[in-house]
Design an enzyme around this catalytic site. Structure first.
Site, PDB file in Angstrom:
ATOM      1  N   HIS A   1       0.839  -1.218   0.000  1.00 12.46           N
ATOM      2  CA  HIS A   1       0.000   0.000   0.000  1.00 12.46           C
ATOM      3  C   HIS A   1       0.868   1.260   0.000  1.00 12.46           C
ATOM      4  CE1 HIS A   1      -3.512  -2.535   1.032  1.00 12.46           C
ATOM      5  NE2 HIS A   1      -2.670  -3.156   1.840  1.00 12.46           N
TER       6      HIS A   1
ATOM      7  N   GLU B   1       9.818   6.137 -17.581  1.00 11.61           N
ATOM      8  CA  GLU B   1       8.641   6.919 -17.947  1.00 11.61           C
ATOM      9  C   GLU B   1       8.193   6.617 -19.373  1.00 11.61           C
ATOM     10  OE1 GLU B   1       9.495  11.011 -17.281  1.00 11.61           O
ATOM     11  OE2 GLU B   1       9.255  10.892 -15.101  1.00 11.61           O
TER      12      GLU B   1
ATOM     13  N   SER C   1      14.981  19.101 -16.834  1.00  6.80           N
ATOM     14  CA  SER C   1      14.102  20.266 -16.741  1.00  6.80           C
ATOM     15  C   SER C   1      14.649  21.401 -17.584  1.00  6.80           C
ATOM     16  CB  SER C   1      13.970  20.728 -15.290  1.00  6.80           C
ATOM     17  OG  SER C   1      13.232  21.928 -15.213  1.00  6.80           O
TER      18      SER C   1
ATOM     19  N   LYS D   1      18.331  19.106 -12.527  1.00  6.52           N
ATOM     20  CA  LYS D   1      17.294  18.095 -12.338  1.00  6.52           C
ATOM     21  C   LYS D   1      17.462  16.974 -13.364  1.00  6.52           C
ATOM     22  CE  LYS D   1      12.339  17.879 -11.318  1.00  6.52           C
ATOM     23  NZ  LYS D   1      12.008  16.622 -11.971  1.00  6.52           N
TER      24      LYS D   1
END
Length: 457
Positions: free
Chosen positions: A186, A329, A316, A322
């Site tokens: 969870h 992805e 980014s 970043k």
């Protein structure tokens, strides 16, 4: 079409049509180009190549059966060889939209016309219907090409690519045998496990898909060819079907065979649904693995930071330094597309109205895309798996704060007492060991043994 010198006039059964002067195709292809302006999608090279191969093998079989002259057989063979070897299978020559007549007749005729054009000369006139399409129908050619394309991609791309990723995961797992981390259920802290255990779970998921792929491949390779219009074999030699299957198997080296029922293979697309179903399962596994990698790599300061994925590009346009988990992805997006394609293929397969399925081009395109996306995803994940590194310091810190380790105390002190220890440790931000020493009669030595995270894996 105002500049007539740029066009030539072609004829078909419906009359004359203006066709670009340099086009390899003829009237029926041009009509389809004019009629079907739905998208910028065309059937892929992998599919067209199989249709060309069908024409080549059919010409050989018809010649062997005494139905096609030696001159025309050689001309068709030369033309198809040219198509297969000279980089001519491209949208300029095969421009028809995926969303066309449901049988794929336009694509079949496109190939027939291109082959006939290349095969004809001043001495020999090769007809697209009578010669190139001899003993065939669009209704058996298109599902046969779909079966051949699917089998080739399953055997020569997807299966070896999946085996490579499984091997990479298993090898990585062995190297992480001693790395212990907090488990999560969870998305919440749970009992510890080793990274080896975590990765072998991924590998097993993929092994299930690999087994399913190998099981479905024989079904995918059943050929409708020889059934012609509706499955009866009308206008085809009784020997054509058997001889075609033998020759195409020999020529391609693929596990192909004639269908157990041409009626089923022309009217139904059960095999495509089966293959897509396997890809759907594989996509869900790839989604899970990719998301695990993303979560484990999250941070590096405020996330889990359990692993470090290789930095491959800036993340980014505005935040310097970043770096994002771009490959996982991308794989999740590919997986989502495969899952969506499965719905389209399932709907398409339901459209086998009486003796013909009428969504064949859409099924072919989506299945091709799913197979390609699956293979590409597998290839990209191999390097991601091989190059990520565990952040052992972060793992140890997180594990030391994991109050759920008190689960191991339950057999000794009971569930209620163990819960009390967990709640107190969290509230006071103390270690489980210190609180357990305080709230139980067990010695510190025994508690250390019980709470040893390595042993708990």
């Amino acid at each position: 079409m105002s500049q007539s010198k740029q066009y030539r006039t072609e004829k078909d059964s419906m009359g004359e049509v203006k066709v670009p002067k340099e086009a390899l195709y003829a009237a029926q292809t041009q009509r389809a180009v004019d009629n079907f302006n739905f998208s910028n999608l065309t059937l892929p090279e992998d599919f067209i190549r199989q249709v060309v191969t069908i024409k080549q093998v059919a010409a050989e079989v018809n010649h062997d059966l005494g139905l096609l002259s030696k001159t025309k057989f050689k001309a068709i063979t030369k033309a198809t060889n040219k198509l297969l070897s000279d980089d001519l299978i491209k949208p300029d020559n095969f421009p028809i939209d995926v969303f066309q007549t449901g049988s794929g007749t336009s694509t079949n005729m496109n190939v027939n016309e291109v082959v006939a054009h290349l095969a004809s000369n001043s001495r020999t006139k090769v007809h697209p219907n009578d010669d190139v399409n001899m003993g065939q129908s669009s209704n058996d050619v298109i599902p046969t090409a779909l079966a051949m394309m699917t089998t080739e991609l399953l055997v020569r791309q997807l299966t070896p690519d999946l085996e490579k990723l499984i091997h990479a995961i298993k090898s990585k797992a062995k190297s992480l045998k001693s790395v212990v981390k907090t488990g999560r259920t969870h998305l919440m802290d749970a009992m510890p496990l080793t990274m080896e255990q975590e990765l072998t779970g991924w590998a097993y998921q993929l092994e299930i898909s690999l087994k399913a792929i190998k099981n479905v491949t024989p079904q995918a390779g059943e050929l409708a060819q020889g059934g012609t219009a509706i499955g009866t074999g009308i206008n085809s030699s009784a020997k054509f079907r058997t001889e075609f299957a033998k020759k195409v198997k020999s020529q391609t080296g693929l596990p192909l065979k004639k269908s157990g029922s041409t009626f089923a293979s022309i009217a139904g697309q059960d095999s495509s649904v089966s293959v897509s179903g396997v890809l759907n399962t594989l996509a869900t596994a790839l989604m899970k693995i990719s998301n695990d990698l993303r979560w484990m790599n999250s941070g590096p300061v405020s996330g889990l930071g359990e692993i470090k994925l290789k930095a491959i590009q800036p993340g980014s346009s505005i935040m310097p330094g970043k770096v994002n988990p771009v490959i996982p992805e991308a794989v999740t997006q590919a997986a989502a597309q495969i899952i969506g394609n499965h719905t389209s293929i399932t709907v398409g397969a339901q459209s086998g109205n009486f003796q013909l399925n009428v969504m064949l081009p859409m099924i072919a395109y989506n299945l091709w895309q799913s197979l390609r996306l699956a293979s590409s995803s597998l290839k990209h994940l191999v390097d991601t798996i091989k190059t990520f590194e565990p952040n052992t310091e972060a793992l140890e810190t997180l594990l030391s704060k994991n109050a759920i380790l008190a689960t191991a105390l339950a057999p000794e002190v009971g569930y209620e007492k163990a819960s009390e220890i967990v709640y107190k440790a969290r509230k006071e931000e103390r270690s489980i060991l210190d609180v357990a020493v305080e709230l139980t009669s067990l010695s510190k030595q025994k508690l250390e043994s019980i709470l040893d995270a390595k042993k708990l894996t």
